[in-house]
Design a protein around this motif. Structure first.
Motif, PDB file in Angstrom:
ATOM      1  N   THR A   9      14.031  16.588 -14.965  1.00 28.44           N
ATOM      2  CA  THR A   9      12.930  16.208 -15.859  1.00 28.44           C
ATOM      3  C   THR A   9      11.583  16.675 -15.328  1.00 28.44           C
ATOM      4  OG1 THR A   9      13.004  14.029 -14.812  1.00 28.44           O
ATOM      5  CG2 THR A   9      14.117  14.260 -16.931  1.00 28.44           C
ATOM      6  N   GLY A  11       8.950  15.638 -13.953  1.00 26.90           N
ATOM      7  CA  GLY A  11       7.684  14.964 -14.214  1.00 26.90           C
ATOM      8  C   GLY A  11       7.174  15.049 -15.640  1.00 26.90           C
ATOM      9  N   LEU A  13       7.102  13.425 -18.461  1.00 27.77           N
ATOM     10  CA  LEU A  13       7.410  12.086 -18.947  1.00 27.77           C
ATOM     11  C   LEU A  13       7.465  12.001 -20.466  1.00 27.77           C
ATOM     12  CD1 LEU A  13       5.317   9.950 -16.434  1.00 27.77           C
ATOM     13  CD2 LEU A  13       7.687  10.745 -16.232  1.00 27.77           C
ATOM     14  N   ILE A  16      10.899  12.651 -21.547  1.00 28.94           N
ATOM     15  CA  ILE A  16      11.733  11.481 -21.266  1.00 28.94           C
ATOM     16  C   ILE A  16      11.537  10.457 -22.380  1.00 28.94           C
ATOM     17  CG2 ILE A  16      12.054   9.483 -19.738  1.00 28.94           C
ATOM     18  CD1 ILE A  16      11.382  11.375 -17.389  1.00 28.94           C
ATOM     19  N   ASP A  38      10.877  10.142 -11.624  1.00 29.25           N
ATOM     20  CA  ASP A  38      11.079   9.953 -13.062  1.00 29.25           C
ATOM     21  C   ASP A  38      12.108   8.858 -13.330  1.00 29.25           C
ATOM     22  OD1 ASP A  38       9.286  12.032 -13.266  1.00 29.25           O
ATOM     23  OD2 ASP A  38      10.744  13.502 -13.996  1.00 29.25           O
ATOM     24  N   TYR A  41      10.172   5.778 -13.228  1.00 32.64           N
ATOM     25  CA  TYR A  41       9.427   5.636 -14.483  1.00 32.64           C
ATOM     26  C   TYR A  41      10.309   5.011 -15.575  1.00 32.64           C
ATOM     27  CZ  TYR A  41       7.313   6.885 -18.932  1.00 32.64           C
ATOM     28  OH  TYR A  41       6.818   6.832 -20.214  1.00 32.64           O
TER      29      TYR A  41
END
Length: 157
Positions: A9, A11, A13, A16, A38, A41
């Motif tokens: 991923t 970073g 976000l 995601i 991540d 997160y």
């Protein structure tokens, strides 16, 4: 049990977040590294149980390089894959899965989705949400464990 599977991923976000809207509801998330923060997160933003591992871009990460997770009577080996040189084939990865009597191995690193069975072992790479390769779009995976079987699918954003 329904499991969301992410990897690579890096970073990003917002990808995601988009994938979470598509994959939900799930019981937990597997994150196969790059970037292991991540996984934190996802745990904090979505309040899911998340199993993560460190990848080759996770310098200084506290996450382990691999995990053997037992869920619903199935063993899943979770690793990023770089230590097994998955860009050059799956022989080492498959040997490790067999050594551990794993029913499935989930990995990343190549950024290419893979959903194959070799004998009785599922070889599963969800691809990359951030930086896809191999002619695919941004992808993630879903595993469903039921009736003593693991069903697997690759989803594209």
């Amino acid at each position: 049990m329904r499991i969301g599977v992410f990897s690579d991923t890096h970073g990003f976000l917002h990808f995601i977040d988009k994938a979470m809207k598509v994959v939900e509801p799930v019981d937990l998330i597997l994150h196969a590294g790059d970037i292991s923060a991540d996984a934190d997160y996802i745990r904090e933003a979505y309040n899911y149980r998340v199993y993560g591992v460190s990848g080759n871009c996770d310098t200084g990460s506290d996450y382990p390089g691999e995990r053997l997770i037992q869920l619903e009577g199935k063993k899943i080996l979770l690793t990023h894959g770089h230590a097994y040189r998955v860009k050059h084939g799956y022989e080492r990865l498959l040997a490790r899965a067999k050594d551990l009597s794993a029913d499935a191995v989930v990995f990343g690193h190549t950024h290419c989705p893979e959903n194959t069975r070799v004998g009785n072992v599922l070889i599963f790479n969800p691809g990359s949400l951030a930086l896809p390769r191999c002619g695919t779009g941004r992808t993630f995976g879903v595993l469903e464990i039921r009736d003593e079987d693991i069903k697997s699918s690759i989803k594209e954003l």
